[in-house]
Design a protein around this motif. Structure first.
Motif, short mmCIF file in Angstrom:
data_model
loop_
_atom_site.label_atom_id
_atom_site.label_comp_id
_atom_site.label_asym_id
_atom_site.label_seq_id
_atom_site.Cartn_x
_atom_site.Cartn_y
_atom_site.Cartn_z
N SER A 58 25.67 -107.02 17.87
CA SER A 58 26.61 -108.37 17.50
C SER A 58 27.23 -108.44 16.73
O SER A 58 28.04 -106.79 16.35
CB SER A 58 25.84 -109.53 17.38
OG SER A 58 25.52 -109.29 15.51
N ARG A 59 28.36 -108.81 16.16
CA ARG A 59 29.90 -108.58 15.33
C ARG A 59 29.44 -108.76 14.14
O ARG A 59 29.95 -107.75 13.55
CB ARG A 59 30.89 -110.30 15.29
CG ARG A 59 31.74 -110.82 16.57
CD ARG A 59 31.94 -111.85 16.34
NE ARG A 59 32.69 -111.65 17.54
CZ ARG A 59 33.76 -112.67 18.05
NH1 ARG A 59 33.96 -113.46 16.92
NH2 ARG A 59 34.33 -113.33 19.08
N SER A 63 21.21 -106.76 15.88
CA SER A 63 20.22 -107.84 15.38
C SER A 63 18.96 -107.96 16.58
O SER A 63 18.81 -107.40 17.78
CB SER A 63 21.11 -109.81 16.54
OG SER A 63 21.63 -109.81 15.93
#
Length: 306
Positions: A58-59, A63
């Motif tokens: 993820s950015r 995760s």
């Protein structure tokens, strides 16, 4: 197929936990004193062992998947216990612990104990959490495997993997509504067997203390007239308050609940022994400092109920 425990590299688990907690390979590697490629390789090996992806990008970094979140919940406390067990100099500091203690107990303890326990923990500025689980399902297996921390019950377990101690006692009393048409202030043995009763279900192991009492040779071949069966002590009080049924319940719980429901509390119609209250825990956690502290907190709160 059952997993071969010897085939698992346990060194992978602290790496996995660090990545979950840090959310990035670089920060996890710095925390562990490892190179980033070594951390990545460890995650790949664990993914192959588990047989499913553990993280998605993820950015913000990495995760954990739902499977990884569940795995982390199951192993993080175990890693903490191992660290404490292997470091004899480590002292448990409840004010800095985020430990989650799993407590198996019936609604008797939920009603009388949990509020007092949490209030006491917060007065001590201990941010630990408590999961209260019911005395149903596979709780005994969970206790034997140390998947739960404590069981509070009226029956001990004869197993070398479990330690227990009597921390208190209680006794049975009979409750009925104040304007019951046949019972007033006291209950005789004949009254007891003539009335309809609201009862709890049979236990998965052994019998309820009340069933042992009713098996006494002093009243052979006499049985209660069961009107309804409920799942919890507190439900017994609710049924009694709205009907002519009676219930046999623990004295402490009656003292706590009967006044607000307008119930009369009467001595059991014959002299009966007091019921022991056991605190049970897995023997493997016997010397865990955090677990020792939590046992002390529970014991103190139960004894304050007297």
């Amino acid at each position: 197929m059952k997993l071969n425990f010897r085939s698992i590299d346990l060194n992978l688990l602290p790496v996995f936990a660090a990545v979950v907690e840090e959310g990035q390979l670089a920060r996890a590697a710095e925390r562990l004193g490892m190179s980033q490629p070594a951390v990545s390789a460890a995650l790949k090996r664990l993914r192959l062992t588990v047989g499913a992806p553990l993280f998605s990008r993820s950015r913000a970094g990495l995760s954990p998947t739902p499977l990884a979140q569940e795995l982390y919940q199951r192993i993080s406390q175990g890693l903490s216990v191992l660290a404490e067990a292997l470091d004899p100099e480590q002292v448990f500091d409840p004010t800095r612990s985020d430990r989650d203690f799993r407590l198996v107990a019936g609604d008797y303890f939920d009603t009388l104990l949990l509020g007092r326990l949490i209030a006491s923990l917060r007065r001590q500025q201990a941010p630990v959490t408590v999961q209260a689980l019911p005395l149903r399902g596979e709780w005994l297996t969970a206790l034997l495997h140390a998947d739960v921390d404590i069981v509070l019950d009226t029956v001990a377990i004869d197993d070398h993997r479990v330690n227990y101690v009597v921390i208190s006692e209680d006794s049975p009393v009979v409750v009925a509504r104040q304007d019951h048409p046949c019972i007033r202030d006291r209950i005789t043995l004949d009254d007891f067997f003539m009335a309809e009763h609201v009862v709890l279900p049979p236990r998965e192991r052994g019998v309820l203390p009340l069933d042992q009492i009713l098996a006494d040779e002093r009243w052979p071949r006499r049985q209660r007239r069961i009107g309804v069966q409920v799942s919890q002590f507190t439900n017994q009080f609710a049924v009694v308050a709205e009907s002519d049924l009676i219930a046999t319940v623990p004295r402490r719980l009656a003292k706590h609940l009967a006044p607000s429901l307008g119930l009369q509390v009467m001595e059991f119609p014959i002299s009966v022994p007091r019921v022991p209250i056991y605190l049970l825990w897995p023997k493997v956690l016997d010397h865990d400092p955090g677990h020792q502290w939590f046992r002390e907190q529970l014991t103190e709160q139960v004894r304050l109920l007297d």
